[in-house]
Design an enzyme around this catalytic site. Sequence first.
Site, mmCIF file in Angstrom:
data_model
loop_
_atom_site.group_PDB
_atom_site.id
_atom_site.type_symbol
_atom_site.label_atom_id
_atom_site.label_comp_id
_atom_site.label_asym_id
_atom_site.label_seq_id
_atom_site.Cartn_x
_atom_site.Cartn_y
_atom_site.Cartn_z
ATOM 1 N N SER A 65 0.821 -1.115 -0.075
ATOM 2 C CA SER A 65 0.226 0.098 0.043
ATOM 3 C C SER A 65 0.757 1.324 -0.078
ATOM 4 C CB SER A 65 -1.047 0.202 1.130
ATOM 5 O OG SER A 65 -1.993 -0.998 1.007
ATOM 6 N N TYR A 245 -3.762 3.521 7.578
ATOM 7 C CA TYR A 245 -5.099 2.581 7.646
ATOM 8 C C TYR A 245 -6.105 3.141 8.680
ATOM 9 C CZ TYR A 245 -2.242 -0.721 4.961
ATOM 10 O OH TYR A 245 -1.419 -1.249 4.221
ATOM 11 N N VAL A 263 1.239 -3.780 3.971
ATOM 12 C CA VAL A 263 1.267 -4.773 4.638
ATOM 13 C C VAL A 263 2.524 -5.967 4.517
ATOM 14 C CG1 VAL A 263 -1.239 -4.922 4.712
ATOM 15 C CG2 VAL A 263 0.139 -6.153 2.807
#
Length: 309
Positions: A65, A245, A263
Amino acid sequence: MKCNSNEDLQQIVNEVRFLAKEGNVADYIPALAKKNKSDLAVAIFDINQTCLYAGDYTKKFTLQSISKVLILALALQDRGVDYVFGKVGMEPTGDPFNSISKLETSIPSKPLNPMINAGALAVTNMIQGENLAEKWERIMSFVQMLANDKEINFDEEVAQSELETAMLNRALCYFMKQHNVIEGDIEELMQLYTRQCAIEMNCFDLARIGAVFALNGLDPKTGERLIPSHIARICKTFMVTCGMYNASGEFAIKVGIPAKSGVSGGILGVVPEKYGIGIFGPSLDSKGNSIAGQKLLEIIAAKYDFSIF
């Protein structure tokens, strides 16, 4: 430029490494399940062309990400601010990064921001190019330019592993295509997105990219403008509000710098006008962030007064 080992940083790494046993690697992506959860490394790239490291800073990992920030910068250059944010929102979310719920309840039905999976897929869909190969070449050239490293490539095993297991991301794409947020072939978009997430580099490369954002888009070595300043500012703002997040608010209070996690255990950090930071620690907490990496950043930020607030 060579990185130099730093005793203070190494001491902090040693202090927080035990936290890794409390988390888990991202085993829902089979290729990432093989990673050593006890790995922990950091590189800090000073905009004045010095670099400090602790741990195995040359060990490579995939961006996952973290790539969302870089692709957003490229898409904004390709399409402009109005086009991008006509299809993707600017608001944080308390939902998990792969949630579909807000797409169903929002009117108009568009992703809340570019840092969740739905938003990132929509942004990747905006990259200009006649075909998959041309779009991929533009992405790789852009990332290599930011890192000043033409050897950067992607991990084919990780990309294939993600492609084979990305059923939820496919669902997000088809939902958005139904609502005219994205267009074109979904499988081609999935190939591009999984390759993007599988771009591989080390902490030094990541810290160097962070230094570009720290300088509002300027190359720290040459002074050349690599990203328009207003786009660098937008990207850093999203890193503060959405980059970790649904733990972004807590991170902003505890650490206080723009950051984006992945991740794989990577974290990109930016200290405006000062440093770019690259961290790798593949053991994750329940939110999907590096458990030891976050604590490492928290201690470093407090010790050296990094917070922007």
